[in-house]
Design an enzyme around this catalytic site. Structure first.
Site, PDB file in Angstrom:
ATOM      1  N   SER A   1       0.824  -1.206   0.000  1.00 51.57           N
ATOM      2  CA  SER A   1       0.000   0.000   0.000  1.00 51.57           C
ATOM      3  C   SER A   1       0.867   1.270   0.000  1.00 51.57           C
ATOM      4  CB  SER A   1      -0.977   0.012   1.182  1.00 51.57           C
ATOM      5  OG  SER A   1      -0.294   0.203   2.393  1.00 51.57           O
ATOM      6  N   HIS A   2       2.158   1.147   0.254  1.00 48.43           N
ATOM      7  CA  HIS A   2       3.037   2.318   0.183  1.00 48.43           C
ATOM      8  C   HIS A   2       4.287   2.030  -0.655  1.00 48.43           C
ATOM      9  CE1 HIS A   2       0.194   3.593   3.204  1.00 48.43           C
ATOM     10  NE2 HIS A   2       0.528   4.822   2.884  1.00 48.43           N
TER      11      HIS A   2
ATOM     12  N   GLU B   1      -5.243   0.796   1.367  1.00 50.96           N
ATOM     13  CA  GLU B   1      -5.789  -0.581   1.361  1.00 50.96           C
ATOM     14  C   GLU B   1      -7.162  -0.588   0.698  1.00 50.96           C
ATOM     15  OE1 GLU B   1      -4.616  -3.472   2.122  1.00 50.96           O
ATOM     16  OE2 GLU B   1      -2.691  -2.758   2.876  1.00 50.96           O
TER      17      GLU B   1
ATOM     18  N   LEU C   1       6.138 -10.055  17.246  1.00 52.65           N
ATOM     19  CA  LEU C   1       6.362  -8.622  17.413  1.00 52.65           C
ATOM     20  C   LEU C   1       5.973  -7.916  16.122  1.00 52.65           C
ATOM     21  CD1 LEU C   1       9.850  -8.581  19.204  1.00 52.65           C
ATOM     22  CD2 LEU C   1       7.560  -8.467  20.236  1.00 52.65           C
TER      23      LEU C   1
HETATM   24  P1  NDP Z   1      -1.287  -2.631   9.394  1.00 47.83           P
HETATM   25  O1  NDP Z   1      -2.555  -2.856  10.077  1.00 47.83           O
HETATM   26  O2  NDP Z   1      -1.018  -3.383   8.144  1.00 47.83           O
HETATM   27  O3  NDP Z   1      -0.051  -2.923  10.344  1.00 47.83           O
HETATM   28  C1  NDP Z   1       0.132  -2.197  11.499  1.00 47.83           C
HETATM   29  C2  NDP Z   1       1.324  -2.648  12.300  1.00 47.83           C
HETATM   30  O4  NDP Z   1       0.907  -3.782  13.067  1.00 47.83           O
HETATM   31  C3  NDP Z   1       2.561  -3.070  11.548  1.00 47.83           C
HETATM   32  O5  NDP Z   1       3.669  -2.627  12.294  1.00 47.83           O
HETATM   33  C4  NDP Z   1       2.437  -4.591  11.517  1.00 47.83           C
HETATM   34  O6  NDP Z   1       3.665  -5.265  11.394  1.00 47.83           O
HETATM   35  C5  NDP Z   1       1.807  -4.873  12.850  1.00 47.83           C
HETATM   36  N1  NDP Z   1       1.038  -6.107  12.891  1.00 47.83           N
HETATM   37  C6  NDP Z   1       0.113  -6.554  12.009  1.00 47.83           C
HETATM   38  N2  NDP Z   1      -0.375  -7.743  12.400  1.00 47.83           N
HETATM   39  C7  NDP Z   1       0.245  -8.068  13.557  1.00 47.83           C
HETATM   40  C8  NDP Z   1       0.177  -9.155  14.469  1.00 47.83           C
HETATM   41  N3  NDP Z   1      -0.647 -10.183  14.250  1.00 47.83           N
HETATM   42  N4  NDP Z   1       0.965  -9.133  15.545  1.00 47.83           N
HETATM   43  C9  NDP Z   1       1.805  -8.109  15.784  1.00 47.83           C
HETATM   44  N5  NDP Z   1       1.931  -7.049  14.953  1.00 47.83           N
HETATM   45  C10 NDP Z   1       1.152  -7.017  13.874  1.00 47.83           C
HETATM   46  O7  NDP Z   1      -1.109  -1.049   9.125  1.00 47.83           O
HETATM   47  P2  NDP Z   1      -2.102  -0.014   8.450  1.00 47.83           P
HETATM   48  O8  NDP Z   1      -2.816  -0.641   7.304  1.00 47.83           O
HETATM   49  O9  NDP Z   1      -2.907   0.649   9.497  1.00 47.83           O
HETATM   50  O10 NDP Z   1      -1.038   1.048   7.868  1.00 47.83           O
HETATM   51  C11 NDP Z   1      -0.206   0.665   6.792  1.00 47.83           C
HETATM   52  C12 NDP Z   1       0.787   1.761   6.478  1.00 47.83           C
HETATM   53  O11 NDP Z   1       0.116   2.897   5.978  1.00 47.83           O
HETATM   54  C13 NDP Z   1       1.615   2.266   7.660  1.00 47.83           C
HETATM   55  O12 NDP Z   1       2.962   2.091   7.294  1.00 47.83           O
HETATM   56  C14 NDP Z   1       1.294   3.750   7.778  1.00 47.83           C
HETATM   57  O13 NDP Z   1       2.379   4.591   8.106  1.00 47.83           O
HETATM   58  C15 NDP Z   1       0.817   4.049   6.371  1.00 47.83           C
HETATM   59  N6  NDP Z   1      -0.075   5.215   6.355  1.00 47.83           N
HETATM   60  C16 NDP Z   1       0.412   6.412   5.920  1.00 47.83           C
HETATM   61  C17 NDP Z   1      -0.401   7.515   5.914  1.00 47.83           C
HETATM   62  C18 NDP Z   1       0.119   8.846   5.498  1.00 47.83           C
HETATM   63  O14 NDP Z   1      -0.629   9.817   5.539  1.00 47.83           O
HETATM   64  N7  NDP Z   1       1.354   8.991   5.125  1.00 47.83           N
HETATM   65  C19 NDP Z   1      -1.789   7.444   6.341  1.00 47.83           C
HETATM   66  C20 NDP Z   1      -2.172   6.145   6.815  1.00 47.83           C
HETATM   67  C21 NDP Z   1      -1.348   5.072   6.819  1.00 47.83           C
HETATM   68  P3  NDP Z   1       4.034  -6.005   9.991  1.00 47.83           P
HETATM   69  O15 NDP Z   1       4.249  -4.894   8.990  1.00 47.83           O
HETATM   70  O16 NDP Z   1       5.260  -6.791  10.288  1.00 47.83           O
HETATM   71  O17 NDP Z   1       2.871  -6.875   9.627  1.00 47.83           O
HETATM   72  O1  PYC Z   2      -3.028   5.080   3.101  1.00 45.09           O
HETATM   73  O2  PYC Z   2      -4.367   6.311   4.342  1.00 45.09           O
HETATM   74  C1  PYC Z   2      -3.421   6.183   3.566  1.00 45.09           C
HETATM   75  C2  PYC Z   2      -2.665   7.394   3.164  1.00 45.09           C
HETATM   76  C3  PYC Z   2      -3.136   8.673   3.177  1.00 45.09           C
HETATM   77  C4  PYC Z   2      -2.091   9.445   2.741  1.00 45.09           C
HETATM   78  C5  PYC Z   2      -1.045   8.632   2.495  1.00 45.09           C
HETATM   79  N1  PYC Z   2      -1.404   7.369   2.775  1.00 45.09           N
END
Ligand code: NDP
Ligand code: PYC
Length: 345
Positions: A47-48, A189, A306
């Site tokens: 997703s990124h 996503e 973790l």
């Molecule tokens: P996820 O729900 O995919 O993952 C969140 C975190 O939880 C990760 O560190 C992941 O590790 C961990 N995790 C997932 N499953 C488990 C588990 N079973 N046990 C322990 N840890 C777990 O993240 P999101 O979909 O909420 O976000 C994805 C990305 O989007 C992030 O990197 C975020 O920075 C980015 N984002 C950026 C935005 C922006 O404006 N720039 C806005 C919103 C989101 P692992 O990766 O190892 O699975």
């Molecule tokens: O995935 O929610 C997101 C997002 C917003 C801006 C950058 N990523």
């Protein structure tokens, strides 16, 4: 069988950087963007990863981010607050400029903050939090986004998906890092589900009338939901306060007003806090790093994993076997390199 191509991390970096240079970004912007996007593919965070290139180029073409920006550091000599003005460019080169001073200041004072203003931010936060843990420091990173999430109890987009990341350095291994949107899922996503023609899991979103929906189109037109109900809603609000209002930058509703769309990357600020565990624990019993290891061992000892372990495993595989892209992804990279900004609307 679907055709795939495997590229080394260096080869993928070269392609992605070339796309940004062809689109008119200067070297400092193109290099930093390529690093963060390739890190996303390398760590299996689709997703990124390269999916974000088009959005970044659309934002350049719309004139909402400066392709030739050179970030400016205000080191604020002696202060715990270090500032970088991104000068209307992307956040990533501004972060790269500020992080060495942030680390030096946090080691000296025990805690320091890096404020980035006037930046466009589309990336995951874990590359930034890992840059802090690589300095032996604990880190917290947060930023707003644009109004796409309804606060718990409400039914209209107001908060951003506001990502929140934390990292703790581990002397003999990969750091402890979590990084997530404060919405149930990142907006990326939802967009990936839409492109794949897949329904969303229940509980991710509501439609424009405020009814629960699993249709990605209806979700994009309606509102996403905070994770953990009122708890995620409050953390999302805290991020608007600390990484928007407190640093004198835009909140998510203001970002949406400014951009008028969620198809471009959001323009706002970012807050990074670095802390020295040794400085905080000074004079107290026990070594903070050893005590942290005991905690991590207890977590893993229960069969839990973790956060970031999935990423670190993917990273190892990519480092040895390369990054595998589909034929459609390769075609997308070729098209973007060939046509530059003409490839995006
Ligand atoms: P996820 O729900 O995919 O993952 C969140 C975190 O939880 C990760 O560190 C992941 O590790 C961990 N995790 C997932 N499953 C488990 C588990 N079973 N046990 C322990 N840890 C777990 O993240 P999101 O979909 O909420 O976000 C994805 C990305 O989007 C992030 O990197 C975020 O920075 C980015 N984002 C950026 C935005 C922006 O404006 N720039 C806005 C919103 C989101 P692992 O990766 O190892 O699975
Ligand atoms: O995935 O929610 C997101 C997002 C917003 C801006 C950058 N990523």
């Amino acid at each position: 069988m679907t055709q795939t191509t495997t590229l080394s991390i260096a080869a993928l970096h070269e392609r992605v950087e070339a796309i940004f240079l062809k689109a008119g970004l200067n070297g400092v912007q193109a290099g930093a963007l390529a690093r963060v996007i390739v890190a996303g593919e390398r760590d299996a965070c689709k997703s990124h990863g390269i999916y974000r290139i088009e959005g970044a180029l659309r934002t350049v073409k719309a004139g909402k981010v400066k392709a030739d920006a050179v970030p400016e550091l205000d080191s604020n000599e002696g202060s715990a607050i270090v500032k970088v003005n991104a000068k209307g460019g992307f956040a990533n080169p501004a972060f790269e400029l500020g992080v060495p001073v942030l680390a030096e200041r946090a080691r000296k004072l025990g805690i320091a903050a890096l404020v980035i203003n006037d930046c466009t931010h589309f990336s995951a936060l874990w590359p930034e939090v890992e840059a802090v843990t690589n300095e032996g420091l604990a880190g917290l990173v947060m930023c707003p986004s644009y109004a796409t999430v309804a606060p718990t109890g409400g039914n209209k987009p107001l908060l951003g998906t506001n990502p929140f990341a934390f990292g703790w350095p581990r002397p003999n291994g990969s750091p402890y890092v979590f990084d997530f949107a404060t919405s149930v899922a990142a907006r990326g996503e939802i967009e990936l589900h839409r492109r794949a023609g897949k329904q969303l899991p229940e509980g991710w979103a509501i439609d424009a009338e405020g009814n629960p929906t699993t249709d990605p189109e209806a979700a994009l037109a309606g509102a996403m939901l905070p994770f953990g109900g009122h708890k995620g809603s409050a953390i999302g609000t805290m991020i608007e306060l600390l990484a928007g209002i407190m640093i004198g930058d835009l909140t998510s509703p203001e970002v949406l007003d400014y951009l008028g769309t969620t198809t471009l990357a959001p323009f706002h600020g970012e807050l990074i806090i670095a802390m020295s565990p040794e400085a905080f624990a000074k004079g107290r019993p026990g070594d903070p790093f050893a005590r942290a290891e005991t905690l991590f061992e207890a977590i893993v000892g229960q069969g839990a994993r973790l956060p970031s372990q999935r990423r670190f495993v993917a990273r190892k595989t990519s480092e040895t076997a390369g990054v595998t892209l589909t034929a459609a992804e390769m075609e997308q990279l070729d098209r973007l390199l060939d046509k530059g900004l003409d490839a995006v609307s």
